[in-house]
Structure formats: structure tokens, C-alpha cells
Enzyme design. Structure first.
Site, short mmCIF file in Angstrom:
data_model
loop_
_atom_site.label_atom_id
_atom_site.label_comp_id
_atom_site.label_asym_id
_atom_site.label_seq_id
_atom_site.Cartn_x
_atom_site.Cartn_y
_atom_site.Cartn_z
N TYR A 87 -1.57 -1.54 0.86
CA TYR A 87 -2.41 -2.09 1.93
C TYR A 87 -3.70 -2.67 1.33
O TYR A 87 -4.08 -3.81 1.63
CB TYR A 87 -2.74 -0.98 2.92
N SER B 168 -10.88 -4.36 4.48
CA SER B 168 -10.96 -2.90 4.65
C SER B 168 -11.61 -2.25 3.45
O SER B 168 -11.59 -2.79 2.33
CB SER B 168 -9.52 -2.39 4.81
N LYS C 75 -4.85 -6.59 1.19
CA LYS C 75 -6.13 -7.03 1.79
C LYS C 75 -6.96 -7.80 0.78
O LYS C 75 -7.58 -8.81 1.12
CB LYS C 75 -6.91 -5.82 2.33
#
Lengths: 317, 317
Positions: B139, B115, B143
Site C-alpha cells: 500500500y 498516506s 501510494k
């Protein structure tokens, strides 16, 4: 390194507390798989155990622990050969420590030693602070993952972490180890002790070094400065000395003479060359310099400090 | 996204095998916590289970599995609010998948969706491929850790992995979710369906977007190209469309009219603004472009493809 850090902390007697004020050190727990030797100070507790054992971390890291220096690692060469062991010690144990620190709720300062091995791939001659991390070894990948955890745990306020990317520490005392960079100390240390050493890389190999003295000072400095000095990432490349294997050997000759240098045997090792050549040999450490980290002036003084600290100022003839 | 990818794969019928040759797809297992709907093709197996359950991964990922598309994630907003859940699904499940693939020994192609959230902190206006990753969300950190594992497992020859950094996928069909970027689809999708939508960020907010059509094509392209095309890192920032929320709304007005745009209510949300503003809105994706990844031409065509694919070409008046 851990024992040397402990000795310096005992001598110093204080470390920054959660509020950044120097507070006296009441206890230092030394956790390692091999027992730390030669400590008689009552502030020292020696625990000989597996750092990846959750029960051990639970026991040694308590809500009263204000500071953690996490130096334990499976070194680069071994982590490359034993993938699962590297993941367990370099990553899982780091996560265990951070999780325990989080659950303790006292937001300890955690100094995590990272490495130049986080870099690799296509790199500029001088690596800037903004360089993407594309490690070319499992050790390097595991260190980046540790940095990310330290950073995220700090950002969330779980701990007050600092991930310091150490240059290759040289001249390390003691025996050779399975680090790909072990030769960097070996080609200086062994000849000074009258022993032959193998240099597995070419003389042109660029090296980024820090003496044990400056490395220990950097760990303590990195612990004591305010977390806000790190800005948007708790990971920082420490200033080091940019040199080459050829310059290192030339310095050895200047300091200890041509006969000592003759104890170096040049014999290339492709596995070591591959890993070492993936590391950068020079950096622009603007952030680390601005944060007040210091580096050695030259390699001659690094050799002299080894002879002074470890050989009682005597070189094997 | 998973269901849409599966439909496209069924239609296509082939994927590159270990040797890079197109081979027919005999079976697709769809693993999710909610059951995939609307599949009658005999090649589809639906498994409804927890992706972080080792026994499930053991069962669905066999030595016969040639390809894995790992899209499952706890989205950014939720991973920030529920740290442990985010670590478990975004990191631990990824590691389980890679470990199982490694032990299977057949070196499957593994496409891991990363991402733009891997970026953060001090960023240039246009983020280059060489930019350091300093994520400002859990997050994003999870990732990056997934990327590092995919890369190291590939470098070691355990898998043939590809970590694709997806732009914000817009216009996503379905309901809003807890992604900080959920609004990007919501402010287009809801008004086109006759429903009011809240825009929690300012109109100036830069966005880096890819339509579901191009996102799916990128996943398949990223699977099929040769691993060697990735060079020294298996992670790549995908090309996307650089725009702003203002330009997105202007395109909505051009495509669907002023009355539709009036269904957007502007109401800032500091938690969402903090996360979204930490992501870059523009990139220079030299590597991704050279590797043949494609991007949408403009946002008008993104809206039109949503109306075409999801609304049967009809907009709520």
C-alpha cells in the site's frame, strides 16, 4: 554497458545463485533493440526485440533464469522529450520483468539500474542515504517507481531485487546519446579521438562519476551480496567520484595535453543545464560503502582506464 | 470520506478554478464501487463502477472536469494480502485518471490522497519533510508511486496535482475496514456505540491522527492553494496530532467515562502490529504548516466532534 557486463561475466564464469553460492553461468541472453555485436561464446544468446513486449519477456525470462541485469532505459533527455516512450520503457518494461519473475516462482536475483536522477529539488551539498527523492525529470520519476517495485517485490519474497543508483558513467565508449549527461563522456572521449565536443554546461557544474570498470564491478557486486545487506530498502546510492567539469577538463589536460583540451567547445544548453543541475554532485554513501561498493580514486585514472580499455593506449594527436 | 467531502463541497458551493479564483460548482460526480447514499442535490451524479475501468474513467472525467479528488484505495491490510488488487486500484487506476486528465488538456486540479504509510524502515522519532520514503507495505509503495506520477504530471504541466499524505483519519464513522489502522477509529467508535472493540496493538503505539473534519478541510485547502506553494514536490505530509493509543483511551475515558473504555478488549495481532509499527507516529511538518494546513488541537476534541457529528451528541450508556 550490457555488452561489457556480458563479457566480464563470461570471463568470470560464475554468479551467486539463490543460496548465495557462486554457480557457473550456463547461458546469458542479451536482449536489446539493437543486436549485440562481437560475441562468439556459445553461452551467449542474442535477442533483438522490444523489452516492453510482454511476449518477449515471457520468452527470455524463464523459471530457469537465476539472474536478471536490467539496464535498458530511455535516457533522461529523451524521456523528458518523449513522455509516453519513457513511461513504456523505463517503467512498464520494468514492471513486466518483475511480474514475469514473480510468476516464474524461482525468486531470481534482479539487478535494476537506477540513477542519481532520482534526486532533485532542494538538496544539501552532500546527499545522505536518508534524503527524500524528489526527481525533477520524468526519467528520475520513472527510476524511483522502478526502485519501489523492486523493493516491494523483494519484500514480498517475489524476487531478490537490488536497485543500484548509478553515478554518471564516464567515460562511456561509443557515440553520444540523448542522456542529459552524455556530454560528461563526450568532452573526454571526443577530444581523445581527435574530434571536437560541445560542453553544454558551465565548468562549475558538480559531477558524480563512476568509470565503466567500476560500474560493471558494482553491478556484479550488487548482484552477489546478500539481500539482507540492504536492510529496509533494496535501493542504494552507489559510491562515486565527486568532481566538477573544470576538474575533469584539467585532468584531461594533465593526461593528454593542452591541444586535446582545445577540442572542447563551450556552448551552454539551457535544457541540459536544467536537468543536470537538478542532480546532486556529491553524496555521503555510508550504506553503499558499508556494503562494499568501490569507487574510482580520481578522474585522471578514469581517463587512463578509458585510453587503456578503448583506445589501445593511443590518443589522437 | 468521499460522501462527507461532497456534502461539504455542496454546502460551500465553490472551489478554486484553473486560475485560482473561487468558481461555483455545477456538478459533482461521485464514483465508487458502492453507490453513494443520501444525496438529493441536483448537482450530484452517482456512478457506481470500478475505478480501474478505463471506459468509466473516460466517461466521468471529461475536458469539463476542473477538479478531481481521488480518494479511492484498497486499504493497507488488504493491499498487503491481495497484491494484484492493490496494484490495480491503488496504482493503475491512479495512472488511468492522470492519463485521462492529461489527454483532456484542461489541466485539472487533481488532489491525490497519499498516506503516512509511504514512510517506513529506519526513521527518526520525528519525521522531517526531507525524509526518504522506504515504505514497508505494498500500500505504501503504491501510494509513493502515485505521488511520483502526480508530481511528474504536474511538473510537465499535464495536470495541476497535489498529493496529500493524510494522517490516520480518526474517528472514522461507519464499519471497520481492512486498513491496518482500522482499530484506531474502532476502539473509540465501537465503545461509544455500546459495542465491544478489539485493540490489536500495544498501548504505547504512537499514532499520527487527523479528525474527519480536519481531513476534509485539508483536502479542500490542498485543492485551493496555488500549486507554486508546493515548491519542488507536489507531495506533502499533512500536519496531524501526535498521540499514543494509551492517550487516546485516556481521552475516551475523560470524555465518555470508564464504563465505555471497558468495551475495549486488548488482543495483539502481529500482522497489524508489523504494518502499524512501520509507520511514523510523529512528524515535523514545516512545509505543511507553512502552506496553511491545520490540525486538531487534542484527542478529546476529536472524540467530541465525532459524538457531535455522528451520534447526535449521544453516547451509548
Amino acid at each position: 554497458m550490457g555488452a561489457r557486463l556480458a563479457r566480464q561475466l563470461l570471463e568470470r564464469g560464475t554468479l551467486a545463485d539463490a543460496q548465495g553460492k557462486q554457480a557457473s553461468i550456463s547461458k546469458i541472453t542479451l536482449l536489446d533493440v539493437v543486436p549485440a555485436q562481437g560475441f562468439s561464446d556459445p553461452r551467449i544468446e542474442v535477442v533483438t526485440a522490444d523489452i516492453a513486449d510482454a511476449a518477449i519477456i515471457e520468452k527470455v525470462l524463464t523459471p530457469q533464469t537465476g539472474s536478471v541485469f536490467h539496464l535498458a532505459a530511455i535516457v533522461s533527455g529523451q524521456a523528458e522529450a518523449e513522455f509516453e516512450l519513457g513511461m513504456r520503457i523505463n517503467f512498464d518494461a520494468t514492471r513486466l520483468i518483475l511480474e514475469r519473475a514473480r510468476r516464474n516462482g524461482n525468486k531470481p536475483r534482479v539487478v535494476f539500474t537506477s540513477s542519481v536522477a532520482v534526486f532533485g529539488g532542494d538538496l544539501p551539498t552532500q546527499v545522505p542515504d536518508t534524503q527524500v527523492l524528489t526527481p525533477q525529470s520524468s526519467y528520475g520519476a520513472q527510476k524511483v517507481m522502478g526502485e519501489l517495485l523492486v523493493n516491494d517485490y523483494s519484500r514480498k519474497g517475489f524476487i531478490d531485487g537490488r536497485a543500484l543508483r548509478m553515478p554518471t558513467v564516464c567515460v562511456r565508449p561509443g557515440a553520444p546519446n540523448k542522456a542529459a549527461s552524455s556530454f560528461a563522456s563526450g568532452i573526454i572521449r571526443e577530444p581523445l579521438n581527435g574530434v571536437e565536443a560541445v560542453c553544454p554546461v558551465s565548468a562549475d557544474t558538480p559531477m558524480w562519476l563512476l568509470s565503466p570498470r567500476y560500474a560493471i564491478n558494482s553491478l556484479i557486486h550488487g548482484h552477489d551480496i546478500e539481500g539482507s545487506a540492504f536492510g529496509s530498502s533494496r535501493a542504494v546510492s552507489l559510491p562515486g567520484l565527486a568532481t566538477t567539469v573544470r576538474e575533469m577538463v584539467a585532468a584531461l589536460e594533465r593526461v593528454a595535453g593542452a591541444d586535446v583540451v582545445k577540442r572542447i567547445r563551450w556552448e551552454q544548453d539551457p535544457a541540459i543545464i536544467r536537468i543536470v543541475n537538478s542532480w546532486p554532485g556529491n553524496f555521503i554513501t555510508k550504506r553503499g560503502d558499508a556494503m562494499g561498493f568501490q569507487r574510482d580514486a580520481d578522474f585522471d585514472s578514469i581517463i587512463r582506464s578509458y585510453i587503456d580499455d578503448e583506445l589501445g593506449n593511443k590518443v589522437a594527436g
